[in-house]
Motif scaffolding. Structure first.
Motif, PDB file in Angstrom:
ATOM      1  N   VAL A 270      27.451  74.698  39.523  1.00  0.00           N
ATOM      2  CA  VAL A 270      27.616  74.267  38.135  1.00  0.00           C
ATOM      3  C   VAL A 270      28.419  72.968  38.095  1.00  0.00           C
ATOM      4  O   VAL A 270      29.482  72.855  38.712  1.00  0.00           O
ATOM      5  CB  VAL A 270      28.309  75.353  37.296  1.00  0.00           C
ATOM      6  CG1 VAL A 270      28.596  74.836  35.890  1.00  0.00           C
ATOM      7  CG2 VAL A 270      27.458  76.613  37.238  1.00  0.00           C
TER       8      VAL A 270
ATOM      9  N   SER B  74      24.717  76.159  34.154  1.00  0.00           N
ATOM     10  CA  SER B  74      25.310  77.498  34.234  1.00  0.00           C
ATOM     11  C   SER B  74      24.585  78.330  35.281  1.00  0.00           C
ATOM     12  O   SER B  74      23.425  78.066  35.613  1.00  0.00           O
ATOM     13  CB  SER B  74      25.254  78.213  32.878  1.00  0.00           C
ATOM     14  OG  SER B  74      23.916  78.510  32.511  1.00  0.00           O
TER      15      SER B  74
ATOM     16  N   GLY C 247      24.344  82.647  36.145  1.00  0.00           N
ATOM     17  CA  GLY C 247      24.773  83.968  35.693  1.00  0.00           C
ATOM     18  C   GLY C 247      23.786  85.051  36.064  1.00  0.00           C
ATOM     19  O   GLY C 247      22.765  84.802  36.706  1.00  0.00           O
TER      20      GLY C 247
END
Length: 275
Positions: free
Chosen positions: A109, A146, A148
């Motif tokens: 990131v 991002s 995740g």
């Protein structure tokens, strides 16, 4: 949207299923410069534009990244996500071209890389109609936003509902899950958009249009969504609705050459049918 517009990240199969759509316009994009390029065993070249300090990209994670793409042969940009939301995908699922997957798995990131992707790691000798020539080497500017855990795919639920219960039941289930299980499923713009094109590819035109309509209600300020809806209407021979949707798309993105050309084409077709 028409084959190859949203974009240039995906495998050919994924693109045909998800993005049979016009390319996202890149406003005044320029190829970035880097101090050094590294060449991997596969032939991919990459260089660091900016280093980040965030989480590393790993297999089986949901990654969001911005991209801008260029043809090496001309230096012209064929698309960008910079004026829209980032592109989301799950690593290790063959959802992007091989060169993109390899590069992103080296990033974290905040990283921003320049990539030079040879044809064998991109679209090979077939290319993509109206945007990527055969045997084209591509240049990309990627920035990871991002990383995740992936959510469940809402389109799997919708697809099963359409097959077993019909379109009306599938729409009701979508709205119910969005209201009651929003954190569990992915309702992202590109997820529904891609599913709409999957349905078009199967020849389920009414179902595809319904999915695009749902997406336009969820993301009314996305020109890309309106463009896809317009394309769905057009393929379903709903010319008047297609014209209105293309006009809304161009209102949101006046630089859309595809949208402008389709508006003129549909106007002529409607006028011809009246004679």
């Amino acid at each position: 949207m028409k084959l190859a517009r949203t974009i240039i990240l995906f495998t050919t199969v994924t693109l045909l299923a998800c993005l049979t759509s016009p390319i996202i316009q890149a406003a005044k994009a320029e190829i970035p410069s880097v101090a050094k390029l590294i060449t991997t065993e596969s032939g991919l070249q990459y260089g660091v534009i900016k280093s980040g300090q965030g989480a590393a990209v790993e297999l089986n994670k949901e990654v969001a990244f911005h991209w801008t793409g260029f043809l090496q042969s001309t230096g012209e940009s064929f698309g960008s996500s910079r004026d829209t939301e980032p592109f989301y995908f799950i690593t290790g699922k063959r959802q992007v071209i091989a060169g993109a997957e390899e590069a992103l798995l080296k990033m974290r990131v905040g990283d921003r890389y320049k990539l030079i992707v040879p044809p064998n790691l991109a679209y090979g000798d077939k290319g993509i109609e109206n945007s990527i020539p055969p045997n084209a080497t591509l240049i990309f500017d990627y920035e990871v936003m991002s990383v995740g855990e992936p959510k469940q795919d809402i389109t799997i639920v919708l697809d099963e509902a359409i097959k077993t219960k019909g379109l009306a039941a599938a729409k009701n289930q979508y709205h119910h899950l969005k209201a009651t299980a929003f954190e569990q499923y992915s309702f992202r713009e590109n997820v529904l958009n891609g599913y709409g094109y999957t349905l078009l590819k199967r020849g389920l035109l009414n179902e595809a249009v319904a999915v695009f309509e749902i997406n336009s209600l969820a993301y009314p300020n996305s020109w890309n969504v309106w463009d896809s809806l317009a394309d769905g209407y057009y393929q379903n021979n709903q010319k008047e609705q297609s014209l209105k949707a293309f006009q809304q798309s161009v209102k949101l993105n006046p630089q859309s050459e595809f949208g402008l050309s389709m508006i003129e084409k549909i106007k002529k077709e409607i006028a011809s049918n009246k004679h």
